[in-house]
Scaffold this motif. Structure first.
Motif, short mmCIF file in Angstrom:
data_model
loop_
_atom_site.label_atom_id
_atom_site.label_comp_id
_atom_site.label_asym_id
_atom_site.label_seq_id
_atom_site.Cartn_x
_atom_site.Cartn_y
_atom_site.Cartn_z
N ALA A 195 0.75 -1.30 0.02
CA ALA A 195 0.05 0.07 -0.06
C ALA A 195 0.73 1.32 -0.05
O ALA A 195 0.55 2.12 -0.84
N GLY A 196 1.81 1.16 0.87
CA GLY A 196 2.84 2.47 0.97
C GLY A 196 3.62 2.61 -0.45
O GLY A 196 3.59 3.64 -0.90
N LEU A 197 4.17 1.39 -1.04
CA LEU A 197 4.80 1.60 -2.23
C LEU A 197 3.85 2.18 -3.37
O LEU A 197 4.23 3.20 -4.23
N LEU A 198 2.68 1.66 -3.52
CA LEU A 198 1.60 2.23 -4.42
C LEU A 198 1.14 3.74 -4.21
O LEU A 198 1.35 4.35 -5.13
N ALA A 199 1.15 4.00 -3.04
CA ALA A 199 0.90 5.55 -2.72
C ALA A 199 1.87 6.34 -2.90
O ALA A 199 1.58 7.44 -3.41
N ALA A 200 3.13 5.73 -2.82
CA ALA A 200 4.43 6.66 -3.00
C ALA A 200 4.39 6.70 -4.52
O ALA A 200 5.01 7.90 -5.15
N LEU A 201 4.23 5.84 -5.32
CA LEU A 201 4.36 6.04 -7.03
C LEU A 201 3.20 6.49 -7.42
O LEU A 201 3.23 6.74 -8.88
N ALA A 202 1.79 6.38 -7.18
CA ALA A 202 0.78 6.74 -7.88
C ALA A 202 0.87 8.42 -8.16
O ALA A 202 1.18 9.06 -7.52
N LEU A 236 -5.73 4.92 -8.35
CA LEU A 236 -4.71 4.45 -7.80
C LEU A 236 -4.34 4.92 -6.25
O LEU A 236 -4.19 3.91 -5.50
N LEU A 237 -4.81 6.09 -5.97
CA LEU A 237 -4.88 6.41 -4.77
C LEU A 237 -5.88 5.64 -3.89
O LEU A 237 -5.70 5.37 -2.59
N ALA A 238 -7.02 5.41 -4.31
CA ALA A 238 -8.16 4.78 -3.68
C ALA A 238 -7.73 3.15 -3.63
O ALA A 238 -7.90 2.66 -2.34
N LEU A 239 -7.03 2.86 -4.60
CA LEU A 239 -6.44 1.47 -4.44
C LEU A 239 -5.53 1.11 -3.35
O LEU A 239 -5.42 0.25 -2.77
N ALA A 240 -4.60 2.37 -3.38
CA ALA A 240 -3.48 2.32 -2.13
C ALA A 240 -4.23 2.19 -1.03
O ALA A 240 -3.60 1.51 0.22
N LEU A 241 -5.16 3.05 -0.76
CA LEU A 241 -5.70 3.16 0.64
C LEU A 241 -6.70 1.98 1.03
O LEU A 241 -6.79 1.63 2.17
N ALA A 242 -7.22 1.42 -0.15
CA ALA A 242 -7.85 -0.03 0.03
C ALA A 242 -6.71 -0.94 0.65
O ALA A 242 -7.37 -1.87 1.57
N LEU A 243 -5.97 -0.97 0.01
CA LEU A 243 -4.70 -2.08 0.49
C LEU A 243 -4.37 -1.52 1.82
O LEU A 243 -3.96 -2.64 2.58
N LEU A 244 -4.35 -0.46 2.25
CA LEU A 244 -3.65 0.06 3.61
C LEU A 244 -4.88 -0.32 4.60
O LEU A 244 -4.47 -0.93 5.86
N GLY A 245 -6.23 -0.24 4.24
CA GLY A 245 -7.16 -0.61 5.12
C GLY A 245 -7.17 -2.22 5.14
O GLY A 245 -7.32 -2.90 6.59
N LEU A 246 -7.27 -3.18 4.33
CA LEU A 246 -6.99 -4.33 4.29
C LEU A 246 -5.60 -4.85 5.27
O LEU A 246 -5.86 -5.94 6.21
N GLY A 247 -4.66 -4.22 4.86
CA GLY A 247 -3.22 -4.73 5.78
C GLY A 247 -3.74 -4.19 7.32
O GLY A 247 -3.02 -5.19 8.18
#
Length: 420
Positions: free
Chosen positions: A312-319, A326-337
């Protein structure tokens, strides 16, 4: 198989009722928690006279939550889950009523004190997950925890959607409209306290202790079982580390994502959509998290959290900053983690702590979780101010990844459980 061993592998007859009561209380408390937080910053800004004060409610709520987590744990240890959780929600209700009174009278001192007490509701909402595990069969313990967690979503979704009508109700009652949601928070927390105080019978923790005493009496001389075995300190620290790191990383990224989006021209609605996706991903996958923990063990799921949060952090950093998707996907992964880490960490802490000190220890662990959340929110702003959002996101991912060796060490050396 002895009768005592068989008893630990089957659900207690009262478990279904216990879960039903906890779910009802969580739905109510979720509405109280979300409704108040939605307008807390706006109310503080209005009463204290500037946007610089908008973060005060979250800060006071976090401090109050940390203190209440320890107190609720101690009361639960002494009086059972019913007494501890009902007292925590009652305190949250009193805090909400105090906020309404402060808004009506214009008293800043009362507002600050009431927000601190209001944090007890947040701590109790999180502590309730432990009660779901007390009487659960070991192979279904994490699913019971996740059932309690996911129930919060129902109230949390309803609460913010009632802000406008509650504001009109407040105006009709002659109080500032921003105090309206705290009317709901007070009523919802009070109702949750009432539901638990009247219906959480038998008390799950007290009943679990009684069952452990029976198993201890039936066990061969010199065998430590149930509430008599010593805690597994290494595993306990590992479980706490999983939850603390997940909370710190989650709060840090969640706090600064709307700021990052606003700085790149996104509307408040777009930021709200991303945060809504994130909150949904925090709670809705809880049943899956619980199923995975029960099936594959908490160590494996904690490791999955330690891999999902860095992703999630990597995707948020690169989005690209303009990409809401892509930010929504990163935050979704963050919530899942976060969900994976919370449920797995809860299982490790519960399994490694004897009933004799379980509730008090769980309360202290949640103090650390609350402090980590406060630290994540504070540090996130400093990191973004000194560097940028990408550095924050990548750094959070590295921190989550660094917990993996500790998880492996605690699980490998802490096999077996002192609890029933």
């Amino acid at each position: 198989m002895s009768s005592s061993t068989a008893a630990t592998s089957t659900p207690h007859p009262a478990q279904r009722r216990v879960l039903a009561v906890l779910v009802a209380a969580q739905v109510l408390s979720g509405a109280g928690l979300a409704a108040g937080i939605t307008v807390g910053a706006l109310l503080a800004e209005d009463m204290l006279g500037g946007a610089g004060w908008a973060g005060v409610p979250i800060a006071l709520l976090t401090v109050g939550s940390a203190a209440a987590a320890a107190l609720v744990g101690r009361v639960s240890q002494w009086a059972g889950r019913r007494g501890g959780l009902a007292a925590g929600y009652a305190a949250g209700a009193a805090g909400a009523v105090g906020v309404v009174a402060a808004a009506a009278s214009g008293s800043v001192a009362l507002l600050l004190a009431s927000l601190l007490v209001y944090g007890a509701g947040s701590a109790t909402n999180l502590q309730a997950r432990y009660a779901g595990a007390d009487l659960a069969a070991p192979h279904r313990r994490s699913r019971a925890v996740s059932t309690v967690l996911v129930a919060t979503t129902l109230g949390a979704v309803a609460g913010p959607n009632l802000v406008a009508p509650l504001g009109r109700l407040a105006t009709a009652l002659g109080i500032p409209p921003l105090a309206g949601p705290f009317l709901l928070a007070g009523a919802a927390y009070a109702a949750a306290a009432l539901v638990l105080g009247l219906l959480l019978r038998p008390d799950p923790l007290i009943t679990a202790r009684a069952l452990a005493a029976v198993r201890a009496a039936d066990a061969p001389a010199g065998t430590a079982v149930g509430g008599t075995a010593p805690p597994r300190t290494r595993a306990l620290l590992g479980g706490a580390a999983v939850m603390v790191s997940a909370q710190l990383v989650m709060v840090a990224l969640m706090t600064m994502t709307p700021v990052h989006m606003a700085a790149h021209g996104h509307s408040v609605g777009a930021a709200g959509l991303v945060i809504a996706v994130h909150v949904g991903a925090m709670y809705l996958p809880s049943p899956l998290s619980g199923l995975l923990v029960d099936r594959f063990g908490p160590g494996a799921v904690a490791a999955a959290s330690g891999l999902t949060l860095p992703a999630a952090g990597l995707l948020a950093a690169l989005a690209p900053p303009h990409s809401v998707g892509l930010l929504a996907l990163a935050l979704a992964l963050l919530g899942l983690g976060w969900s994976l880490g919370l449920v797995a960490g809860t299982a490790i802490v519960t399994d490694s702590t004897p009933l004799a000190v379980r509730a008090r220890t769980q309360g202290l662990v949640d103090v650390a979780v609350a402090v980590a959340g406060a630290g994540g929110g504070l540090v996130s702003g400093l990191v973004v101010a000194a560097a940028d959002y990408a550095v924050l996101a990548a750094g959070g991912g590295v921190l989550a990844l660094a917990v993996l060796p500790l998880i492996a060490l605690s699980v490998r050396r802490g096999s077996g459980s002192p609890t029933g």
